[in-house]
Design an enzyme around this catalytic site. Structure first.
Site, PDB file in Angstrom:
ATOM      1  N   ASP A 168       3.057  -7.313  10.947  1.00 59.42           N
ATOM      2  CA  ASP A 168       1.756  -7.252  10.278  1.00 59.42           C
ATOM      3  C   ASP A 168       1.877  -7.759   8.842  1.00 59.42           C
ATOM      4  O   ASP A 168       2.689  -7.269   8.070  1.00 59.42           O
ATOM      5  CB  ASP A 168       1.252  -5.796  10.241  1.00 59.42           C
ATOM      6  CG  ASP A 168      -0.022  -5.686   9.423  1.00 59.42           C
ATOM      7  OD1 ASP A 168      -1.047  -6.276   9.842  1.00 59.42           O
ATOM      8  OD2 ASP A 168       0.010  -5.066   8.344  1.00 59.42           O
ATOM      9  N   LYS A 200      -4.675 -11.032   7.941  1.00 59.41           N
ATOM     10  CA  LYS A 200      -5.979 -10.473   7.543  1.00 59.41           C
ATOM     11  C   LYS A 200      -6.829 -11.503   6.803  1.00 59.41           C
ATOM     12  O   LYS A 200      -6.297 -12.501   6.299  1.00 59.41           O
ATOM     13  CB  LYS A 200      -5.753  -9.250   6.658  1.00 59.41           C
ATOM     14  CG  LYS A 200      -4.715  -8.300   7.270  1.00 59.41           C
ATOM     15  CD  LYS A 200      -4.747  -6.909   6.744  1.00 59.41           C
ATOM     16  CE  LYS A 200      -3.719  -6.053   7.454  1.00 59.41           C
ATOM     17  NZ  LYS A 200      -2.346  -6.259   7.055  1.00 59.41           N
ATOM     18  N   TYR A 227      -0.578  -9.343   0.365  1.00 53.75           N
ATOM     19  CA  TYR A 227       0.764  -8.821   0.108  1.00 53.75           C
ATOM     20  C   TYR A 227       1.586  -9.827  -0.694  1.00 53.75           C
ATOM     21  O   TYR A 227       2.121 -10.804  -0.169  1.00 53.75           O
ATOM     22  CB  TYR A 227       1.484  -8.473   1.431  1.00 53.75           C
ATOM     23  CG  TYR A 227       0.756  -7.440   2.283  1.00 53.75           C
ATOM     24  CD1 TYR A 227      -0.196  -6.588   1.728  1.00 53.75           C
ATOM     25  CD2 TYR A 227       1.032  -7.313   3.644  1.00 53.75           C
ATOM     26  CE1 TYR A 227      -0.865  -5.650   2.510  1.00 53.75           C
ATOM     27  CE2 TYR A 227       0.368  -6.380   4.432  1.00 53.75           C
ATOM     28  CZ  TYR A 227      -0.580  -5.553   3.852  1.00 53.75           C
ATOM     29  OH  TYR A 227      -1.239  -4.621   4.628  1.00 53.75           O
ATOM     30  N   ALA A 235       8.395  10.548   5.134  1.00 48.44           N
ATOM     31  CA  ALA A 235       9.756  10.019   5.319  1.00 48.44           C
ATOM     32  C   ALA A 235      10.742  10.798   4.460  1.00 48.44           C
ATOM     33  O   ALA A 235      11.857  11.100   4.883  1.00 48.44           O
ATOM     34  CB  ALA A 235       9.807   8.530   4.960  1.00 48.44           C
ATOM     35  N   PHE A 253       3.691   7.221   7.196  1.00 48.20           N
ATOM     36  CA  PHE A 253       4.451   8.214   6.408  1.00 48.20           C
ATOM     37  C   PHE A 253       3.591   8.695   5.238  1.00 48.20           C
ATOM     38  O   PHE A 253       4.098   9.311   4.306  1.00 48.20           O
ATOM     39  CB  PHE A 253       5.743   7.600   5.850  1.00 48.20           C
ATOM     40  CG  PHE A 253       6.789   7.292   6.889  1.00 48.20           C
ATOM     41  CD1 PHE A 253       7.135   8.209   7.867  1.00 48.20           C
ATOM     42  CD2 PHE A 253       7.467   6.070   6.874  1.00 48.20           C
ATOM     43  CE1 PHE A 253       8.123   7.925   8.806  1.00 48.20           C
ATOM     44  CE2 PHE A 253       8.445   5.770   7.809  1.00 48.20           C
ATOM     45  CZ  PHE A 253       8.777   6.699   8.779  1.00 48.20           C
TER      46      PHE A 253
HETATM   47  N1  NAP Z   1      -5.471  -1.723   4.657  1.00 45.76           N
HETATM   48  C1  NAP Z   1      -4.459  -2.069   5.453  1.00 45.76           C
HETATM   49  O1  NAP Z   1      -4.627  -2.890   6.367  1.00 45.76           O
HETATM   50  C2  NAP Z   1      -3.091  -1.464   5.263  1.00 45.76           C
HETATM   51  C3  NAP Z   1      -2.893  -0.483   4.278  1.00 45.76           C
HETATM   52  C4  NAP Z   1      -1.637   0.063   4.142  1.00 45.76           C
HETATM   53  C5  NAP Z   1      -0.588  -0.364   4.961  1.00 45.76           C
HETATM   54  N2  NAP Z   1      -0.781  -1.353   5.883  1.00 45.76           N
HETATM   55  C6  NAP Z   1       0.331  -1.852   6.740  1.00 45.76           C
HETATM   56  O2  NAP Z   1       1.157  -0.770   7.110  1.00 45.76           O
HETATM   57  C7  NAP Z   1       2.493  -0.998   6.666  1.00 45.76           C
HETATM   58  C8  NAP Z   1       3.152   0.322   6.294  1.00 45.76           C
HETATM   59  O3  NAP Z   1       2.427   1.001   5.293  1.00 45.76           O
HETATM   60  P1  NAP Z   1       3.049   1.420   3.892  1.00 45.76           P
HETATM   61  O4  NAP Z   1       4.345   0.702   3.659  1.00 45.76           O
HETATM   62  O5  NAP Z   1       1.970   1.233   2.899  1.00 45.76           O
HETATM   63  O6  NAP Z   1       3.253   2.990   4.018  1.00 45.76           O
HETATM   64  P2  NAP Z   1       4.233   3.984   4.820  1.00 45.76           P
HETATM   65  O7  NAP Z   1       4.831   3.347   6.033  1.00 45.76           O
HETATM   66  O8  NAP Z   1       3.490   5.258   4.982  1.00 45.76           O
HETATM   67  O9  NAP Z   1       5.338   4.269   3.740  1.00 45.76           O
HETATM   68  C9  NAP Z   1       6.311   3.363   3.422  1.00 45.76           C
HETATM   69  C10 NAP Z   1       7.223   3.968   2.363  1.00 45.76           C
HETATM   70  O10 NAP Z   1       7.867   5.109   2.891  1.00 45.76           O
HETATM   71  C11 NAP Z   1       9.182   5.172   2.386  1.00 45.76           C
HETATM   72  N3  NAP Z   1      10.131   5.114   3.501  1.00 45.76           N
HETATM   73  C12 NAP Z   1      10.031   4.410   4.648  1.00 45.76           C
HETATM   74  N4  NAP Z   1      11.125   4.604   5.404  1.00 45.76           N
HETATM   75  C13 NAP Z   1      11.925   5.442   4.713  1.00 45.76           C
HETATM   76  C14 NAP Z   1      13.202   6.005   4.957  1.00 45.76           C
HETATM   77  N5  NAP Z   1      13.879   5.754   6.087  1.00 45.76           N
HETATM   78  N6  NAP Z   1      13.721   6.816   4.023  1.00 45.76           N
HETATM   79  C15 NAP Z   1      13.059   7.114   2.879  1.00 45.76           C
HETATM   80  N7  NAP Z   1      11.847   6.596   2.571  1.00 45.76           N
HETATM   81  C16 NAP Z   1      11.296   5.772   3.486  1.00 45.76           C
HETATM   82  C17 NAP Z   1       9.380   3.954   1.507  1.00 45.76           C
HETATM   83  O11 NAP Z   1       9.089   4.358   0.173  1.00 45.76           O
HETATM   84  P3  NAP Z   1       9.848   3.695  -1.099  1.00 45.76           P
HETATM   85  O12 NAP Z   1       9.295   2.312  -1.182  1.00 45.76           O
HETATM   86  O13 NAP Z   1       9.390   4.599  -2.216  1.00 45.76           O
HETATM   87  O14 NAP Z   1      11.305   3.728  -0.793  1.00 45.76           O
HETATM   88  C18 NAP Z   1       8.326   2.989   2.014  1.00 45.76           C
HETATM   89  O15 NAP Z   1       7.876   2.058   1.057  1.00 45.76           O
HETATM   90  C19 NAP Z   1       2.359  -1.986   5.504  1.00 45.76           C
HETATM   91  O16 NAP Z   1       3.551  -2.696   5.278  1.00 45.76           O
HETATM   92  C20 NAP Z   1       1.238  -2.855   6.024  1.00 45.76           C
HETATM   93  O17 NAP Z   1       1.764  -3.787   6.964  1.00 45.76           O
HETATM   94  C21 NAP Z   1      -2.025  -1.904   6.040  1.00 45.76           C
END
Ligand code: NAP
Length: 337
Positions: free
Chosen positions: A54, A85, A59, A242, A236
């Site tokens: 995705d 997107k 980004y 996480a 997460f």
């Molecule tokens: N509006 C939209 O369409 C939308 C909005 C949000 C997200 N997304 C999609 O969803 C994806 C994931 O969302 P997200 O990255 O925002 O949030 P998330 O998956 O809830 O959280 C990711 C964060 O959790 C921490 N993490 C992940 N694995 C870990 C581990 N094994 N140990 C410790 N910490 C860990 C990291 O934080 P640290 O960076 O602090 O280490 C990472 O940056 C995005 O990359 C994107 O593709 C889409």
């Protein structure tokens, strides 16, 4: 659960892996990720059998699409599913003149919201150019929620339901894209969109997780009825599920408030009683819902990614889920693995 297991993508003729790769971190979200590390992340995901990626123009102002395309370009095209997107158009500009926040060292483009028909067509075409690929499979209208657009949201939403919808419906009818949807941080915006238009899918960020299940109020049941697929990003809740409830843990991309820390600490106690790592429960809970074929995990390092893949298949006893429900920490009507 097996991360590379393929699940049907709602009513659409697509199969997606249960664990997918979110590219916001490789857009240099908050901190830069060096090029070799970004490619190593993509390679680790590919080697683990992950086949849904995705990305978005937003980004890193195009950087995540450039990096994702660079890695995927020479892979057999039918072997992976790619989502991007529309809603922003990027224009080249001098790096010094650009406000990149919250991205660090992003690509030299300014980013402008544009939910018109023409803007959507341009955004779609530009994404393919940046990716260096002939197609994307899934296209979401990005960020038409209050979380991102504040008081402008009703106008923005109406404009997207007109311009973006007409453009994406045309692309879907022509077979240029297989599935069209909305990618936002609020379930009720997805609900409104599904009531108004015949969307195939949604990317719901942070609003159906081990911590919160309000999306079960109407939206997810309607998805089941209509065969709409939901992929969950931010599963997460941006970090706390996480890392656990430690000081500085992130919720909704900011330090977690006291009540969230308290609730996560309670969930962690039950995790400890059953020998279940909290992130394993967070990952596996989401994809237990019949309308949710994939969890898009955001991972910043190869180590985190490998850890998340391992947590995805960590065994969890049935009794753990019942215990959470008995303690009022999980909704009674939430499907569990
Ligand atoms: N509006 C939209 O369409 C939308 C909005 C949000 C997200 N997304 C999609 O969803 C994806 C994931 O969302 P997200 O990255 O925002 O949030 P998330 O998956 O809830 O959280 C990711 C964060 O959790 C921490 N993490 C992940 N694995 C870990 C581990 N094994 N140990 C410790 N910490 C860990 C990291 O934080 P640290 O960076 O602090 O280490 C990472 O940056 C995005 O990359 C994107 O593709 C889409």
């Amino acid at each position: 659960m097996i991360p590379s297991k393929k699940n049907k993508f709602g009513r659409v003729d697509l199969q997606v892996t249960a664990f997918s790769f979110g590219t916001a971190p490789i857009g240099n979200f908050l901190n830069p990720i060096p090029e070799p590390e970004a490619q190593a992340l993509l390679e680790t995901a590919w080697d683990a059998g992950i086949r849904l990626y995705d990305t978005a123009p937003m980004y890193g102002h195009g950087l995540a699409e450039l990096r994702t395309g660079h890695y995927l370009r020479w892979k057999p095209r039918d072997e992976f599913v790619l989502a991007s997107k529309v809603g922003r158009v990027l224009k080249p500009a001098k790096r010094e003149s650009i406000d990149f926040s919250p991205w660090a060292n992003a690509a030299p483009f300014t980013s402008h919201f544009d939910y018109s028909y023409d803007g959507t067509m341009r955004s779609f075409e530009d994404s393919l150019q940046r990716l260096g690929l002939e197609r994307m499979d899934i296209c979401f209208i990005h960020d038409i929620d209050r979380f991102t657009r504040g008081d402008e949201q009703p106008e923005v939403f109406a404009s997207a339901m007109d311009g973006c919808w007409r453009a994406l419906e045309k692309l879907r009818n022509e077979g240029v894209v297989k599935a069209i949807g909305v990618g936002v941080n609020e379930w009720n915006v997805c609900f409104d969109a599904l009531k108004q238009r015949d969307f195939d899918c949604f990317l719901l960020a942070g609003r159906y997780t081990l911590l919160e299940q309000e999306a079960l109020n109407g939206f997810l049941p309607l998805c089941e009825e209509r065969g709409a697929a939901v992929i969950v990003g931010g599963g997460f809740n941006s970090g706390i599920l996480a890392t656990g409830a430690r000081p500085g843990a992130k919720y909704n991309y900011a330090p977690a408030p006291a009540e969230i820390l308290e609730r996560v600490a309670k969930i962690e106690k039950i995790c400890a009683a059953h020998g279940v790592p909290l992130p394993a429960a967070a990952l596996q809970f989401v994809v237990a819902h019949p309308s949710i074929p994939s969890f898009i995990a955001g991972t910043r390092t190869v180590e985190q990614l490998k850890q998340n893949l391992a947590w995805f298949s960590h065994p969890i006893p049935q009794e753990f889920w019942s215990h959470l429900k008995r303690q009022g920490l999980l909704r009674e009507d939430a499907p569990t693995p």
